[in-house]
Design an enzyme around this catalytic site. Structure first.
Site, PDB file in Angstrom:
ATOM      1  N   LYS A  76       0.830  -1.211   0.000  1.00 12.70           N
ATOM      2  CA  LYS A  76       0.000   0.000   0.000  1.00 12.70           C
ATOM      3  C   LYS A  76       0.855   1.248   0.000  1.00 12.70           C
ATOM      4  CE  LYS A  76      -1.778   1.613   3.969  1.00 12.70           C
ATOM      5  NZ  LYS A  76      -1.494   3.049   4.215  1.00 12.70           N
ATOM      6  N   ASN A  77       1.814   1.307   0.904  1.00 17.56           N
ATOM      7  CA  ASN A  77       2.568   2.557   1.036  1.00 17.56           C
ATOM      8  C   ASN A  77       3.496   2.822  -0.150  1.00 17.56           C
ATOM      9  OD1 ASN A  77       1.252   3.098   3.366  1.00 17.56           O
ATOM     10  ND2 ASN A  77       2.979   2.724   4.740  1.00 17.56           N
ATOM     11  N   CYS A  85      -4.768  13.576  12.956  1.00 17.20           N
ATOM     12  CA  CYS A  85      -4.832  12.180  12.553  1.00 17.20           C
ATOM     13  C   CYS A  85      -4.861  11.350  13.824  1.00 17.20           C
ATOM     14  CB  CYS A  85      -3.605  11.853  11.724  1.00 17.20           C
ATOM     15  SG  CYS A  85      -3.339  10.114  11.513  1.00 17.20           S
ATOM     16  N   ARG A  97       1.034  14.602  13.253  1.00 19.02           N
ATOM     17  CA  ARG A  97       1.456  14.414  11.865  1.00 19.02           C
ATOM     18  C   ARG A  97       1.494  15.712  11.050  1.00 19.02           C
ATOM     19  NH1 ARG A  97      -0.726   8.636   9.762  1.00 19.02           N
ATOM     20  NH2 ARG A  97       1.186   8.662   8.593  1.00 19.02           N
ATOM     21  N   ASP A 152       4.795   0.723  11.873  1.00 16.66           N
ATOM     22  CA  ASP A 152       3.593   0.068  11.354  1.00 16.66           C
ATOM     23  C   ASP A 152       3.499  -1.410  11.769  1.00 16.66           C
ATOM     24  OD1 ASP A 152       2.800   2.408  10.205  1.00 16.66           O
ATOM     25  OD2 ASP A 152       3.156   1.801   8.132  1.00 16.66           O
ATOM     26  N   ARG A 204      -8.714  -0.300   4.218  1.00 10.13           N
ATOM     27  CA  ARG A 204      -7.771   0.673   3.679  1.00 10.13           C
ATOM     28  C   ARG A 204      -6.433   0.023   3.369  1.00 10.13           C
ATOM     29  NH1 ARG A 204      -6.172   4.418   7.626  1.00 10.13           N
ATOM     30  NH2 ARG A 204      -4.650   4.767   6.016  1.00 10.13           N
TER      31      ARG A 204
END
Ligand code: UD1
Length: 427
Positions: free
Chosen positions: A22-23, A123, A128, A313, A405
């Site tokens: 994803k990233n 967030c 952030r 993460d 997501r």
């Protein structure tokens, strides 16, 4: 809204494919802004965030088409073409839903000479800010204006000159924006203390395939010689090291034996080390990674850090795994100041975790029990799923949109591994 119901107690076993990252995808997609030729991305994960980003790019006049997607396939192929940009504004409505939208700032500025992007705002995992994104672009010659909740970046006539910037702290997103802006600058740009996550290497490799000249790929010092124009390319998104790590934690906590096809051990060394320290067998096998455990987990001490350190993460998923270790583990989160929202929910499932500032002490317990839980971010939600897989009885994880997501067809992948996981509607 959907929720996921997990009836815990199944040992995970079998093989599961790792999806595209994803990233990485979220920084490869905006590269399409940098050329008027078609850019094709293969192995793009099917995720809500990717759909959202596609929608955002369409707003700028980029055409997108998806090919060869059979429902049973993981991943998709998307071709994007920005023949002509019809807008350079990323509106609040879209940026609010997806923080990664800020990654259009650099490439829009480089291509069109200006970009207006809504400030992402607060967030769930901390403040952030985007100050470093803006400072890096300023160092390359952009003028930055902030007004009415929007940031506007403007290049001088004739384009960005390029420049040198030393990041005071490592930022993945700010590095990505700076690199994407620098590739079309008039001169050379030098970035010191750049992030060197594998996703940044993927970005640089894709840009190189488009004709960009970047030296120092994979290091924290990048030298980028601006090109007059970039051309189209076809590029394969790297495998998702965080998804792979998440499934590894799930395999470990259930005492399972799982092979993750496509996972690249060399991009996951800190996670692999954490798992091995906890007594989990992790080995590279042909085409992927095998993770096996007898369920007997040892406590470990872990600290998150920029790559090659332990990914923030992975913190929540490793914590979930360590709730059943034989002893107390200590986790320190150094990247985001407010990333322990999963702790009270794990404790509601019988875990014994105390937090003090940036440190969490996880006292191993004998068992977890199922509960109705919810989380406020993607990785926290995954930590609750991991706990649910081994908890006694039924766990319901609400707010499934967080998982959608970032985890491609999660219930299907877990079902392949023998878990009792079901998605139901009407949360
Ligand atoms: C990216 C990842 C996210 C991951 C994070 C850290 C994407 C889409 N997201 O997020 O999943 O958790 O890297 O590996 O790739 N900071 C500033 N000013 C800035 C930018 C960042 O102070 O302008 C701070 C942040 O608040 C944070 C730290 O720097 O404390 C690192 O953040 P950063 O690496 O920028 O994370 P993201 O790119 O947002």
């Amino acid at each position: 809204m959907d929720k996921i119901i997990i009836r815990g107690g199944q040992r995970l076993s079998g093989t599961v494919p790792v999806s595209g990252a994803k990233n990485a995808a979220l920084t490869l997609l905006p590269c399409a802004l940098l050329t008027d030729e078609p850019v094709t991305l293969r192995n793009l994960p099917r995720l809500a965030d990717i759909d959202g980003f596609q929608h955002l790019l369409n707003q700028f006049g980029i055409s997108t088409s998806i090919a060869g997607a059979r429902p049973e396939d993981f991943g998709r192929v998307m071709t994007l073409q920005a023949t002509r940009l019809t807008s350079t504004v990323a509106p609040y409505d879209l940026v609010r839903k997806m923080r990664a939208s800020i990654l259009v700032l650099g490439p829009l500025l480089a291509r069109a000479g200006e970009a207006t992007v809504s400030l992402p705002g607060g967030c769930a995992i901390g403040n952030r800010p985007i100050d470093l994104h803006l400072k890096a672009l300023e160092a390359m010659g952009a003028r930055i204006e902030l007004a009415a909740g929007y940031v506007r970046a403007i290049a001088p006539d004739g384009g960005l000159p390029g420049g040198t910037y030393s990041f005071p702290l490592v930022s993945v997103g700010a590095t990505e924006n700076a690199v994407m802006a620098a590739v079309l600058a008039r001169g050379t740009s030098v970035l010191h203390n750049a992030a060197r996550e594998p996703e940044i290497v993927d970005l640089c490799n894709m840009l190189a395939a488009m004709g960009a000249q970047i030296e120092g790929i994979g290091t924290s010092d990048l030298t980028i010689h601006g090109a007059e124009r970039l051309h189209g390319a076809t590029y394969m998104v790297m495998p998702d090291r965080i998804e792979a790590g998440s499934y590894a934690c799930a395999a470990a906590i259930t005492g399972g034996d799982v092979t993750l096809t496509g996972a690249r051990i060399e991009e996951m060394e800190a996670t692999v080390q954490a798992l091995r320290d906890a007594g989990v067998v992790v080995e590279a096998v042909k085409g992927g990674l095998r993770v096996a455990s007898d369920g007997d987990l040892r406590p470990v001490t872990l600290t998150t850090a920029p790559y090659p350190g332990l990914a923030t993460d992975m913190q929540a998923q490793l914590m979930a795994m360590l709730t059943l270790a034989k002893g107390s583990s200590v986790l320190t989160e150094t990247i985001f100041e407010n990333r322990y929202m999963h702790v009270p929910e794990l404790n509601r499932m019988g875990a014994r975790i105390e937090t003090k500032g940036r440190t969490a002490i996880v006292h191993g317990v004998e068992r977890l029990t199922g509960a109705e839980v919810m989380a406020t971010d993607l990785r926290a939600s995954m930590s609750l799923v991991i706990a649910g897989l081994v908890a006694e009885g039924e766990t319901q994880v609400h707010r499934l949109y967080h998982l959608d997501r970032g985890y491609e067809r999660l219930e299907e992948k877990f079902a392949r591994l023998g878990a009792d996981v079901e998605r139901v509607g009407n949360d």
